[in-house]
Design a protein around this motif. Structure first.
Motif, PDB file in Angstrom:
ATOM      1  N   PHE A  81       0.937  -1.169   0.067  1.00  0.00           N
ATOM      2  CA  PHE A  81       0.536  -0.361   0.236  1.00  0.00           C
ATOM      3  C   PHE A  81       0.998   1.310  -0.075  1.00  0.00           C
ATOM      4  O   PHE A  81       0.461   2.601  -0.861  1.00  0.00           O
ATOM      5  N   ILE A  82       1.708   1.071   0.814  1.00  0.00           N
ATOM      6  CA  ILE A  82       2.290   2.055   1.376  1.00  0.00           C
ATOM      7  C   ILE A  82       3.425   2.853  -0.782  1.00  0.00           C
ATOM      8  O   ILE A  82       4.087   3.749  -0.962  1.00  0.00           O
ATOM      9  N   ASP A  83       3.916   1.282  -1.162  1.00  0.00           N
ATOM     10  CA  ASP A  83       4.643   1.549  -1.764  1.00  0.00           C
ATOM     11  C   ASP A  83       3.571   1.946  -3.516  1.00  0.00           C
ATOM     12  O   ASP A  83       4.272   3.482  -4.309  1.00  0.00           O
ATOM     13  N   SER A  84       2.783   1.926  -3.587  1.00  0.00           N
ATOM     14  CA  SER A  84       1.553   2.379  -4.682  1.00  0.00           C
ATOM     15  C   SER A  84       0.880   3.855  -3.793  1.00  0.00           C
ATOM     16  O   SER A  84       1.164   4.266  -5.322  1.00  0.00           O
ATOM     17  N   TYR A  85       0.287   3.741  -2.618  1.00  0.00           N
ATOM     18  CA  TYR A  85       0.554   5.417  -2.421  1.00  0.00           C
ATOM     19  C   TYR A  85       1.705   6.430  -3.093  1.00  0.00           C
ATOM     20  O   TYR A  85       1.874   7.552  -3.480  1.00  0.00           O
ATOM     21  N   ILE A  86       3.168   5.608  -2.493  1.00  0.00           N
ATOM     22  CA  ILE A  86       4.175   6.987  -3.357  1.00  0.00           C
ATOM     23  C   ILE A  86       3.782   7.004  -5.273  1.00  0.00           C
ATOM     24  O   ILE A  86       3.926   7.824  -5.957  1.00  0.00           O
ATOM     25  N   GLU A  87       3.926   5.687  -5.468  1.00  0.00           N
ATOM     26  CA  GLU A  87       3.450   5.661  -7.232  1.00  0.00           C
ATOM     27  C   GLU A  87       2.299   6.652  -7.525  1.00  0.00           C
ATOM     28  O   GLU A  87       2.898   7.381  -8.410  1.00  0.00           O
ATOM     29  N   ARG A  88       1.418   6.809  -6.504  1.00  0.00           N
ATOM     30  CA  ARG A  88       0.349   8.344  -7.164  1.00  0.00           C
ATOM     31  C   ARG A  88       0.827   9.176  -6.664  1.00  0.00           C
ATOM     32  O   ARG A  88       0.297  10.401  -7.412  1.00  0.00           O
ATOM     33  N   HIS A  89       1.424   9.544  -6.091  1.00  0.00           N
ATOM     34  CA  HIS A  89       1.773  10.869  -4.925  1.00  0.00           C
ATOM     35  C   HIS A  89       3.179  11.097  -5.240  1.00  0.00           C
ATOM     36  O   HIS A  89       4.421  10.942  -4.354  1.00  0.00           O
ATOM     37  N   PRO A  90       4.084  11.968  -6.597  1.00  0.00           N
ATOM     38  CA  PRO A  90       5.490  12.219  -7.303  1.00  0.00           C
ATOM     39  C   PRO A  90       6.275  12.727  -5.970  1.00  0.00           C
ATOM     40  O   PRO A  90       7.389  13.130  -5.990  1.00  0.00           O
ATOM     41  N   GLU A  91       5.010  13.908  -5.381  1.00  0.00           N
ATOM     42  CA  GLU A  91       6.062  14.704  -4.170  1.00  0.00           C
ATOM     43  C   GLU A  91       6.611  13.821  -3.160  1.00  0.00           C
ATOM     44  O   GLU A  91       7.604  14.403  -2.940  1.00  0.00           O
ATOM     45  N   TYR A  92       6.415  12.713  -3.323  1.00  0.00           N
ATOM     46  CA  TYR A  92       7.228  11.587  -2.537  1.00  0.00           C
ATOM     47  C   TYR A  92       8.336  10.970  -2.717  1.00  0.00           C
ATOM     48  O   TYR A  92       9.332  10.566  -2.204  1.00  0.00           O
ATOM     49  N   TRP A  93       8.224  10.849  -4.380  1.00  0.00           N
ATOM     50  CA  TRP A  93       9.311   9.888  -5.362  1.00  0.00           C
ATOM     51  C   TRP A  93      10.882   9.864  -4.444  1.00  0.00           C
ATOM     52  O   TRP A  93      11.904   9.139  -4.609  1.00  0.00           O
ATOM     53  N   ASP A  94      11.235  11.575  -4.256  1.00  0.00           N
ATOM     54  CA  ASP A  94      12.725  11.575  -3.814  1.00  0.00           C
ATOM     55  C   ASP A  94      13.107  11.277  -2.838  1.00  0.00           C
ATOM     56  O   ASP A  94      13.802  11.097  -1.878  1.00  0.00           O
ATOM     57  N   LEU A  95      12.352  10.432  -1.895  1.00  0.00           N
ATOM     58  CA  LEU A  95      12.641   9.994  -0.782  1.00  0.00           C
ATOM     59  C   LEU A  95      12.530   8.580  -0.755  1.00  0.00           C
ATOM     60  O   LEU A  95      13.239   7.888   0.354  1.00  0.00           O
ATOM     61  N   VAL A  96      12.418   7.626  -1.555  1.00  0.00           N
ATOM     62  CA  VAL A  96      12.224   6.336  -1.698  1.00  0.00           C
ATOM     63  C   VAL A  96      13.496   5.857  -1.946  1.00  0.00           C
ATOM     64  O   VAL A  96      14.569   6.364  -3.199  1.00  0.00           O
ATOM     65  N   SER A  97      14.210   4.873  -1.138  1.00  0.00           N
ATOM     66  CA  SER A  97      15.895   4.348  -1.826  1.00  0.00           C
ATOM     67  C   SER A  97      15.133   2.676  -2.308  1.00  0.00           C
ATOM     68  O   SER A  97      14.626   1.995  -1.546  1.00  0.00           O
TER      69      SER A  97
END
Length: 99
Positions: A81-97
């Motif tokens: 769910f968190i992964d798909s949430y991030i995919e839908r919200h590009p403002e968080y893409w920079d946080l992903v490792s």
């Protein structure tokens, strides 16, 4: 149309999770986390079926991601769910490792 449930998201440090709680203290959703050197892994989010559709899981995701940004942590989204949430919200893409 059903009235939306009132809840707030709090970080439960001792349990290493975020909790969505109603005003009477009932926990209606959780997002677990694991802190490590410079990262926060988000492995598991749970909202019981009877509370689905209230935006609870999204609120848990937002709280965890906001805290990750504030703490300058990279996010490891192993929860689907968190992964798909991030995919839908590009403002968080920079946080992903992803490594």
């Amino acid at each position: 149309m059903a009235q939306r449930m009132e809840y707030e998201v709090v970080r439960e440090w001792a349990a290493s999770r975020y909790e969505a709680r109603t005003p009477d203290g009932t926990v209606v959703g959780i997002a677990e986390y694991v802190l490590a050197e410079g990262t926060i892994e988000l492995p598991h989010t749970v909202v019981p079926t009877e509370f689905e559709g209230q935006g609870i899981a999204s609120a848990l995701a937002r709280a965890a991601l906001r805290d990750a940004r504030d703490g300058e942590l990279k996010v490891i989204p192993t929860c689907w769910f968190i992964d798909s949430y991030i995919e839908r919200h590009p403002e968080y893409w920079d946080l992903v490792s992803r490594g």
